[in-house]
Design a protein around this motif. Structure first.
Motif, PDB file in Angstrom:
ATOM      1  N   LEU A  47      43.107  31.479  46.416  1.00  0.00           N
ATOM      2  CA  LEU A  47      42.064  32.670  46.075  1.00  0.00           C
ATOM      3  C   LEU A  47      42.375  33.708  46.536  1.00  0.00           C
ATOM      4  CD1 LEU A  47      39.608  32.995  44.376  1.00  0.00           C
ATOM      5  CD2 LEU A  47      38.086  32.125  46.321  1.00  0.00           C
ATOM      6  N   PHE A  48      42.412  34.036  47.922  1.00  0.00           N
ATOM      7  CA  PHE A  48      42.588  35.347  48.524  1.00  0.00           C
ATOM      8  C   PHE A  48      43.936  35.969  48.269  1.00  0.00           C
ATOM      9  CE2 PHE A  48      38.937  33.286  50.278  1.00  0.00           C
ATOM     10  CZ  PHE A  48      37.969  34.311  50.464  1.00  0.00           C
ATOM     11  N   GLY A  49      44.852  34.958  48.069  1.00  0.00           N
ATOM     12  CA  GLY A  49      46.408  35.471  47.987  1.00  0.00           C
ATOM     13  C   GLY A  49      46.662  36.015  46.608  1.00  0.00           C
ATOM     14  N   ASP A  50      46.012  35.439  45.644  1.00  0.00           N
ATOM     15  CA  ASP A  50      45.881  35.865  44.335  1.00  0.00           C
ATOM     16  C   ASP A  50      45.088  37.149  44.008  1.00  0.00           C
ATOM     17  OD1 ASP A  50      47.221  33.835  43.485  1.00  0.00           O
ATOM     18  OD2 ASP A  50      45.681  32.565  42.382  1.00  0.00           O
ATOM     19  N   LEU A  51      43.922  37.216  44.870  1.00  0.00           N
ATOM     20  CA  LEU A  51      43.180  38.559  44.502  1.00  0.00           C
ATOM     21  C   LEU A  51      43.938  39.752  45.284  1.00  0.00           C
ATOM     22  CD1 LEU A  51      40.408  39.693  44.027  1.00  0.00           C
ATOM     23  CD2 LEU A  51      39.626  39.529  46.577  1.00  0.00           C
ATOM     24  N   GLU A  52      44.704  39.355  46.323  1.00  0.00           N
ATOM     25  CA  GLU A  52      45.428  40.555  46.902  1.00  0.00           C
ATOM     26  C   GLU A  52      46.855  40.864  46.144  1.00  0.00           C
ATOM     27  OE1 GLU A  52      46.342  40.020  51.161  1.00  0.00           O
ATOM     28  OE2 GLU A  52      44.208  40.751  51.803  1.00  0.00           O
ATOM     29  N   THR A  53      47.163  39.945  45.330  1.00  0.00           N
ATOM     30  CA  THR A  53      48.453  40.311  44.657  1.00  0.00           C
ATOM     31  C   THR A  53      48.091  40.763  43.114  1.00  0.00           C
ATOM     32  OG1 THR A  53      48.901  38.055  44.283  1.00  0.00           O
ATOM     33  CG2 THR A  53      50.082  39.257  45.835  1.00  0.00           C
ATOM     34  N   GLY A  54      46.781  40.839  42.888  1.00  0.00           N
ATOM     35  CA  GLY A  54      46.364  41.264  41.418  1.00  0.00           C
ATOM     36  C   GLY A  54      46.461  40.096  40.377  1.00  0.00           C
ATOM     37  N   LYS A  55      46.628  38.793  40.956  1.00  0.00           N
ATOM     38  CA  LYS A  55      46.869  37.936  40.019  1.00  0.00           C
ATOM     39  C   LYS A  55      45.324  37.435  39.371  1.00  0.00           C
ATOM     40  CE  LYS A  55      50.994  35.979  41.873  1.00  0.00           C
ATOM     41  NZ  LYS A  55      51.484  34.714  42.759  1.00  0.00           N
ATOM     42  N   ILE A  56      44.365  37.677  40.053  1.00  0.00           N
ATOM     43  CA  ILE A  56      42.979  37.739  39.492  1.00  0.00           C
ATOM     44  C   ILE A  56      42.299  38.957  39.879  1.00  0.00           C
ATOM     45  CG2 ILE A  56      42.880  35.051  39.748  1.00  0.00           C
ATOM     46  CD1 ILE A  56      41.045  35.553  42.366  1.00  0.00           C
ATOM     47  N   GLY A  57      40.991  39.243  39.032  1.00  0.00           N
ATOM     48  CA  GLY A  57      40.379  40.442  39.397  1.00  0.00           C
ATOM     49  C   GLY A  57      39.182  40.217  40.142  1.00  0.00           C
ATOM     50  N   LYS A  58      38.359  41.129  40.155  1.00  0.00           N
ATOM     51  CA  LYS A  58      37.200  40.813  40.905  1.00  0.00           C
ATOM     52  C   LYS A  58      36.348  39.908  40.287  1.00  0.00           C
ATOM     53  CE  LYS A  58      32.892  43.802  41.717  1.00  0.00           C
ATOM     54  NZ  LYS A  58      32.047  45.171  41.436  1.00  0.00           N
ATOM     55  N   GLU A  59      35.907  39.822  39.018  1.00  0.00           N
ATOM     56  CA  GLU A  59      35.167  38.764  38.430  1.00  0.00           C
ATOM     57  C   GLU A  59      35.524  37.354  38.434  1.00  0.00           C
ATOM     58  OE1 GLU A  59      32.138  39.965  37.402  1.00  0.00           O
ATOM     59  OE2 GLU A  59      32.789  41.982  37.575  1.00  0.00           O
ATOM     60  N   ASP A  60      36.963  37.242  38.381  1.00  0.00           N
ATOM     61  CA  ASP A  60      37.361  35.853  38.739  1.00  0.00           C
ATOM     62  C   ASP A  60      37.084  35.543  39.979  1.00  0.00           C
ATOM     63  OD1 ASP A  60      38.257  35.666  36.076  1.00  0.00           O
ATOM     64  OD2 ASP A  60      40.488  36.487  36.527  1.00  0.00           O
ATOM     65  N   PHE A  61      37.329  36.390  41.029  1.00  0.00           N
ATOM     66  CA  PHE A  61      37.038  36.311  42.343  1.00  0.00           C
ATOM     67  C   PHE A  61      35.648  35.836  42.631  1.00  0.00           C
ATOM     68  CE2 PHE A  61      35.612  37.938  46.558  1.00  0.00           C
ATOM     69  CZ  PHE A  61      36.236  37.170  47.359  1.00  0.00           C
ATOM     70  N   LEU A  62      34.856  36.394  42.038  1.00  0.00           N
ATOM     71  CA  LEU A  62      33.294  36.145  42.355  1.00  0.00           C
ATOM     72  C   LEU A  62      32.924  34.984  41.784  1.00  0.00           C
ATOM     73  CD1 LEU A  62      31.792  39.689  41.583  1.00  0.00           C
ATOM     74  CD2 LEU A  62      32.016  38.397  43.656  1.00  0.00           C
ATOM     75  N   THR A  63      33.598  34.287  40.521  1.00  0.00           N
ATOM     76  CA  THR A  63      33.277  33.455  40.037  1.00  0.00           C
ATOM     77  C   THR A  63      33.708  32.108  40.937  1.00  0.00           C
ATOM     78  OG1 THR A  63      33.372  34.073  37.538  1.00  0.00           O
ATOM     79  CG2 THR A  63      33.695  31.809  37.857  1.00  0.00           C
ATOM     80  N   ALA A  64      34.940  32.192  41.448  1.00  0.00           N
ATOM     81  CA  ALA A  64      35.547  31.163  42.332  1.00  0.00           C
ATOM     82  C   ALA A  64      34.556  31.055  43.664  1.00  0.00           C
ATOM     83  CB  ALA A  64      36.994  31.457  42.513  1.00  0.00           C
ATOM     84  N   MET A  65      34.275  32.057  44.038  1.00  0.00           N
ATOM     85  CA  MET A  65      33.515  32.307  45.365  1.00  0.00           C
ATOM     86  C   MET A  65      31.929  31.660  45.153  1.00  0.00           C
ATOM     87  SD  MET A  65      35.079  32.795  48.062  1.00  0.00           S
ATOM     88  CE  MET A  65      33.711  33.056  49.125  1.00  0.00           C
ATOM     89  N   GLN A  66      31.682  31.473  44.235  1.00  0.00           N
ATOM     90  CA  GLN A  66      30.168  30.928  43.826  1.00  0.00           C
ATOM     91  C   GLN A  66      30.110  29.428  43.813  1.00  0.00           C
ATOM     92  OE1 GLN A  66      27.240  32.144  43.312  1.00  0.00           O
ATOM     93  NE2 GLN A  66      27.378  34.097  42.668  1.00  0.00           N
TER      94      GLN A  66
END
Length: 204
Positions: A47-66
């Motif tokens: 999850l965090f690796g994908d966020l740091e390499t732009g594979k997912i964006g802010k909204e996808d990250f927040l959805t996953a973190m929920q």
């Protein structure tokens, strides 16, 4: 610095003060029992690796973190907890960058993400009335925008190749040993910045 014409800086722990424990504490306060199993500085989950390499964006990250926070936790609470690690830009470090830029090509290479980028630029604006960290560098490279993270050799090579830099004439400064080792593999000169040493101790 003999023979050095360019300097590549890391961001967190080098220019920006950070404290990972504050983010761990903030997520614990939200009710996340073991945030360190999801994230730490050296071993990122997908999850965090994908966020740091732009594979997912802010909204996808927040959805996953929920899925990892108690019901009723807001997206803003997650963002605030994630940003808790970001502290301040000491004035002396910014002055050093301004002074160095008169004599060297300056570049920034940071493992970061869209949420943190917005936050640290906001910190800079609020504290120093400077809208963007890019104002201090010839060019900035953020992992979520280039799709590469340190210590991958391709991250360093991108900076070198895009700007026509010779590794032997380029100094790389980072506070994380694996990133230093990755830089050495592509021939960069390096300084491993070990706390409590800061760039103010190097460039007096």
């Amino acid at each position: 610095m003999k023979g050095i014409k360019h300097i590549i800086f890391d961001l967190g722990g080098v220019i920006l003060n950070i404290n990972y424990q504050l983010t761990y504490n903030a997520f614990a306060a939200l009710g996340v029992k073991d945030f360190t199993s999801l994230y730490n500085q050296f071993t990122l989950s997908n999850l965090f690796g994908d966020l740091e390499t732009g594979k997912i964006g802010k909204e996808d990250f927040l959805t996953a973190m929920q899925q990892h926070v108690p019901e009723g936790t807001t997206d803003q609470q997650i963002i605030d907890a994630w940003n808790a690690m970001l502290l301040d830009f000491p004035l002396r470090r910014l002055q050093i960058l301004q002074q160095l830029r008169q004599h060297y090509g300056l570049y920034l290479l940071s493992n970061t993400n869209a949420i943190h980028m917005d936050a640290f630029n906001n910190i800079l604006q609020q504290s120093r009335s400077i809208p963007s960290l890019a104002d201090f560098f010839d060019k900035v490279y953020y992992s979520h925008l280039i799709g590469l993270r340190k210590p991958e050799k391709e991250a360093y090579q991108l900076v070198l190749e895009e700007n026509g830099l010779q590794p032997s004439e380029t100094l790389f400064i980072d506070d994380t040993l694996p990133n230093i080792e990755g830089a050495k593999l592509v021939g960069l000169e390096t300084i491993h910045l070990i706390p409590p040493k800061t760039i103010a101790d190097i460039f007096r």
